[in-house]
Design an enzyme around this catalytic site. Structure first.
Site, PDB file in Angstrom:
ATOM      1  CB  SER A 411      -0.670   0.080   1.227  1.00  0.00           C
ATOM      2  OG  SER A 411      -2.075   1.000   0.952  1.00  0.00           O
ATOM      3  N   PRO A 412       0.477   2.281  -0.494  1.00  0.00           N
ATOM      4  CG  PRO A 412      -1.153   4.021  -1.357  1.00  0.00           C
ATOM      5  CD  PRO A 412      -0.740   2.569  -1.344  1.00  0.00           C
ATOM      6  CB  CYS A 414       3.907   9.329   3.686  1.00  0.00           C
ATOM      7  SG  CYS A 414       3.069  10.558   2.602  1.00  0.00           S
ATOM      8  CE1 TYR A 570      -2.934  14.624   3.161  1.00  0.00           C
ATOM      9  CE2 TYR A 570      -3.593  12.327   2.231  1.00  0.00           C
ATOM     10  CZ  TYR A 570      -2.892  12.970   3.283  1.00  0.00           C
ATOM     11  OH  TYR A 570      -2.064  12.372   4.425  1.00  0.00           O
ATOM     12  NE  ARG A 712      -1.657  -0.122   9.812  1.00  0.00           N
ATOM     13  CZ  ARG A 712      -2.891  -0.026  10.679  1.00  0.00           C
ATOM     14  NH1 ARG A 712      -2.622   0.312  12.100  1.00  0.00           N
ATOM     15  NH2 ARG A 712      -4.073  -0.499  10.259  1.00  0.00           N
TER      16      ARG A 712
END
Ligand SMILES: Cc1cc2nc3c(=O)[nH]c(=O)nc-3n(C[C@H](O)[C@H](O)[C@H](O)COP(=O)(O)OP(=O)(O)OC[C@H]3O[C@@H](n4cnc5c(N)ncnc54)[C@H](O)[C@@H]3O)c2cc1C
Ligand SMILES: Cc1cc2nc3c(=O)[nH]c(=O)nc-3n(C[C@H](O)[C@H](O)[C@H](O)COP(=O)(O)O)c2cc1C
Length: 783
Positions: A411-412, A414, A570, A712
């Site tokens: 998963s993306p 950051c 966002y 995670r």
């Protein structure tokens, strides 16, 4: 001590028994408005685990109950002329009437006073009681009388249902999904004694109307059901007993205790009949109350202890019931599924039963599920083995011309480790090692289209040549050293921009070094966050151009796929959610208007992005907040992006507003992926607290998503997929030649580890009562 119990259902009677055992000197009276053998309903159902509890708390009533019980292990799913049976479920049923008579008899034996035809509408007559138990059922008069105190929340569900009985013998808990000219009908049926079974019929409100059930008498509607299910009833009758059609109310009460009064059973909370837990919850409430009364020094303390100790368990059961009832309410989503996949969906709907768990209990069934899945993959042009297929997680998928070797996705995430948007060594190792670890697809973290599009100073970007070169190096490494594909996620932070690195305070505004932020409307995220500038058309054009330029750079880097980030509050998400978009122009108001700018950006990207490469969009399928985006909106949003050329919808949720109330749990966002995939008919990727390969397989096999992303779990385990492949024996998983000795070892060891694990699980599982009964009645072998 004086105890008054209002309501002589399972909750009230069992509470009376347990309290009287504990305090033989107490004066306990049950007030029941019906006559002693005057009861609605047919059978009740308990799991083996519940019976274990009854055995512990009152062996005499347990013994009598179990003498009367019918046991079964199998669940049978009938759908489109097929039947799939799964064993090892351990259930038992008994007539509600008999259960109540047993409990009444036991209560009397212990010295409880039972007053029938005593309809209580005022508790004033119990002024001298130390404890008043309100066990007056689903329509509790007392819960309503003190509505302001108990604060019940009643969610009246849309489907119609009716309880009936039948003389049809059944040897399994039976679900029948029946197509009719009016729409789908469902029967949930089980036997509770010889020659008697409970039948709960369920259908959606439109089908109910079309079938002309509205206004029919009990007898007429039973006749209609007998026509529909006649092929299964085999000439046996349907029986009625106050079997009117109604809607199920899911009840949750904020408080369960008022002074010395306490709500028990259906009066305080209900659980949908599809998980068969109403009577169980009622009797386990009585156990919890008796336990609290035993341990606490005062009645007041005991009631507090009951409420605090019991709430979590009740809410967990209610949550499972919610998930299950939603599945039944939306059964039409799965109506065109392959029957075995449909049956797998029925079995796994409430999360407790999984792919691995079923593999242990019903290996042939799971093999059939795997084969059906493999056949679908083969139908899409892949030369996969359909006789001995690999688990769904290891089946390939094609999006446009991009082929993924498996369904596991990084998963993306950051990493907050870039300097001026530059991915550095950390990123190179991070992405590289996850690609080597075997996932089919790797997403980049949200990569920002301009300097002031960043969330934090640590976010990566793709607005200059140096960044482009750094990303190209990563993409080249992934392509040269793994079978993984890599997707660029592009985003703009909007009002959540100019915030601190995650470890310094998520979404907290930067104290210094910040930049101006933009949003759909000038609403700050936190009260002390920067007030964003409302975007005008010029700002929209500039942002759109930045996205297009970043995508062009992405193509030059060699990314295989492009994702537009329209989730998590966002910039683009701020247009979509009504909570963050208060505009009065063409970009605000209706969903179509709110989607206008995000779609415009998507379309501009699609136009420039090579036609053979896929694109996806990440959405928040719910805001988890009043007045925000809901699952139904998500379906409309997904459709709009699919029409604009999206090949995949990446279904996340929330993070739109800070006072949202997400309901976390295992795989908690998967129901949204399920809804989007099977209502909008688009490919989806689900994500969110999915931590095991077993869950990945469960989701895929049930058709709830096409890809499964793990965030995670991948942070701590780059080789999640390779390890899972070893567990499931999926030999074809990619492994770089440098690591082959490791692969060989883990595959070798996994065979033994898996066998040991399965043996342990089988050994640890107590025999179900059905198995014990079968053993006890088996004729002895001749010596
Ligand atoms: C119509 C219907 C049919 C059902 N059939 C089944 C079934 O076949 N199988 C199954 O597993 N579950 C069935 N259920 C659900 C199941 O009965 C409940 O989950 C379970 O009985 C809850 O137990 P309880 O003791 O909390 O409430 P209940 O069993 O509802 O008992 C509450 C009792 O309180 C009495 N009462 C109510 N108000 C007063 C008052 N003011 N004064 C005195 N007495 C009062 C009622 O007459 C009732 O006997 C049915 C529910 C309904 C509504
Ligand atoms: C530290 C962190 C960073 C994240 N960064 C991004 C991101 O850049 N883009 C995005 O779409 N989601 C991001 N997410 C959300 C994850 O992709 C994922 O949806 C979420 O963590 C839930 O999945 P999980 O339970 O498997 O971790 C991030 C989550 C975390 C915890």
């Amino acid at each position: 001590m004086k105890i008054a119990i209002i309501g002589g259902g399972p909750a009230g009677l069992y509470a009376a028994i347990l309290l009287k055992k504990q305090r033989p000197e107490a004066e306990i009276t049950v007030y029941e408005r019906n006559r002693a053998d005057d009861t609605f309903g047919f059978g009740v159902v308990f799991s083996d685990a519940t019976l274990d509890n009854f055995e512990k708390y009152d062996p005499p009533s347990y013994r009598r109950i179990t003498q009367e019980f019918a046991y079964w292990d199998d669940i049978a799913v009938h759908f489109r002329g097929t039947v799939h049976r799964v064993g090892g479920n351990g259930f038992c049923g008994c007539s509600r009437r008999k259960l109540l008579l047993i409990l009444q008899e036991r209560a009397r034996e212990l010295g409880v006073a039972l007053l029938f035809e005593a309809d209580i509408d005022d508790e004033a007559r119990f002024a001298d009681a130390d404890l008043v138990v309100l066990a007056d059922g689903i329509n509790s008069h007392f819960r309503e009388k003190y509505i302001a105190h108990f604060q019940p929340e009643v969610d009246v569900r849309s489907n119609m249902f009716a309880w009936m009985g039948s003389t049809r013998p059944l040897d399994a808990f039976t679900f029948i999904f029946q197509e009719t000219e009016w729409g789908p009908f469902i029967a949930h049926a089980y036997q509770y004694e010889v020659g008697r079974s409970t039948w709960i019929f369920e259908t959606d409100p439109a089908t109910f109307k079309r079938a002309g059930l509205e206004g029919l008498s009990e007898k007429q509607s039973a006749d209609r059901m007998a026509e529909i299910f006649g092929w299964f009833l085999e000439g046996q009758q349907l029986l009625t007993n106050r079997s009117m059609w109604r809607n199920f109310p899911m009840i949750r009460s904020k408080r369960w205790v008022k002074d010395n009064m306490v709500l028990l059973g259906d009066a305080k909370a209900t659980a949908h009949f599809s998980i068969g837990s109403g009577t169980k919850l009622a009797m386990e409430d009585a156990i919890a109350l008796a336990d609290a009364m035993h341990h606490a020094p005062t009645v007041h303390a005991a009631l507090q202890q009951y409420e605090e100790g019991r709430r979590e368990e009740v809410e967990k059961t209610q949550h499972a019931a919610d998930v299950s009832l939603v599945w039944f309410e939306h059964v039409d989503r799965f109506w065109d599924f392959d029957p075995v996949q449909f049956a797998f969906g029925v079995m796994t709907r409430a999360k407790a039963i999984t792919y691995d768990n079923l593999t242990l209990r019903a290996p042939d069934f799971v093999r059939e599920v795997d084969r059906a899945f493999a056949k679908q993959v083969r139908a899409r042009g892949f030369d996969v083995d359909v006789e001995k297929p690999v688990a769904p997680m290891f089946q390939p998928l094609r999006l446009r011309e991009m082929e993924l070797t498996n369904r596991a996705v990084v998963s993306p995430m950051c990493m907050y480790s870039a300097k001026e948007g530059m991915p550095g060594d950390f990123h190179f190792v991070h992405y590289g090692s996850r690609a080597i670890g075997g996932a089919g697809l790797i997403f980049t973290e949200m990569t920002c289209v301009s300097r002031d599009a960043r969330i934090t100073p640590g976010c990566t970007g793709l607005w200059n040549d140096e960044q482009e070169a750094a990303w190209r190096r990563i993409v080249d490494f992934v392509h040269a050293n793994s079978a993984a594909k890599i997707c660029l996620q592009l985003g703009h932070a909007g009002r959540k921009g100019a915030t601190k690195l995650m470890w310094d305070g998520v979404d907290r505004p930067l104290e210094k070094g910040g930049w101006d932020v933009l949003s759909a409307s000038p609403i700050p995220y936190f009260p002390d966050s920067q007030v964003p500038r409302e975007m005008d058309r010029a700002a929209m054009d500039a942002v759109k151009a930045a996205f297009v330029a970043a995508a062009e750079r992405g193509e030059r880097c060699g990314f295989d796929m492009l994702e537009l980030h329209c989730a998590h509050g966002y910039l683009l998400a701020s247009f979509i959610s009504p909570l963050t978009n208060r505009r009065t122009d063409a970009y605000g108001g209706s969903l179509a208007n709110r989607l206008r700018f995000p779609l415009e950006v998507f379309e501009a990207l699609r136009e420039g992005w090579p036609a053979h490469k896929p694109m996806s969009v990440r959405i928040s399928a719910t805001d988890w907040a009043e007045g925000g985006i809901t699952g139904d909106d998500a379906v409309a949003i997904a459709r709009a992006f699919a029409e604009a050329g999206a090949d995949l919808v990446d279904v996340s949720t929330g993070q739109t507003v800070r006072d949202a109330q997400p309901v976390y749990g295992r795989m908690f966002q998967t129901p949204f992926s399920d809804q989007v995939r099977n209502e909008a008919r688009v490919a989806t990727m689900c994500v969110g607290n999915i931590t095991t390969a077993d869950q990945v397989n469960t989701i895929l096999a049930a058709g709830r998503a096409d890809l499964v992303a793990l965030g995670r779990p991948h942070l701590v385990d780059p080789s999640f997929t390779l390890k899972a492949a070893a567990w499931y024996g999926a030999e074809a998983v990619f492994c770089p030649p440098q690591y082959l000795p490791g692969k060989e070892q883990i595959f070798r060891n996994s065979v033994r580890d898996r066998q040991d694990f399965d043996d342990l699980k089988i050994k640890a599982k107590p025999k179900t009562r059905a198995e014990l009964k079968a053993e006890a009645t088996k004729p002895l072998a001749a010596e």
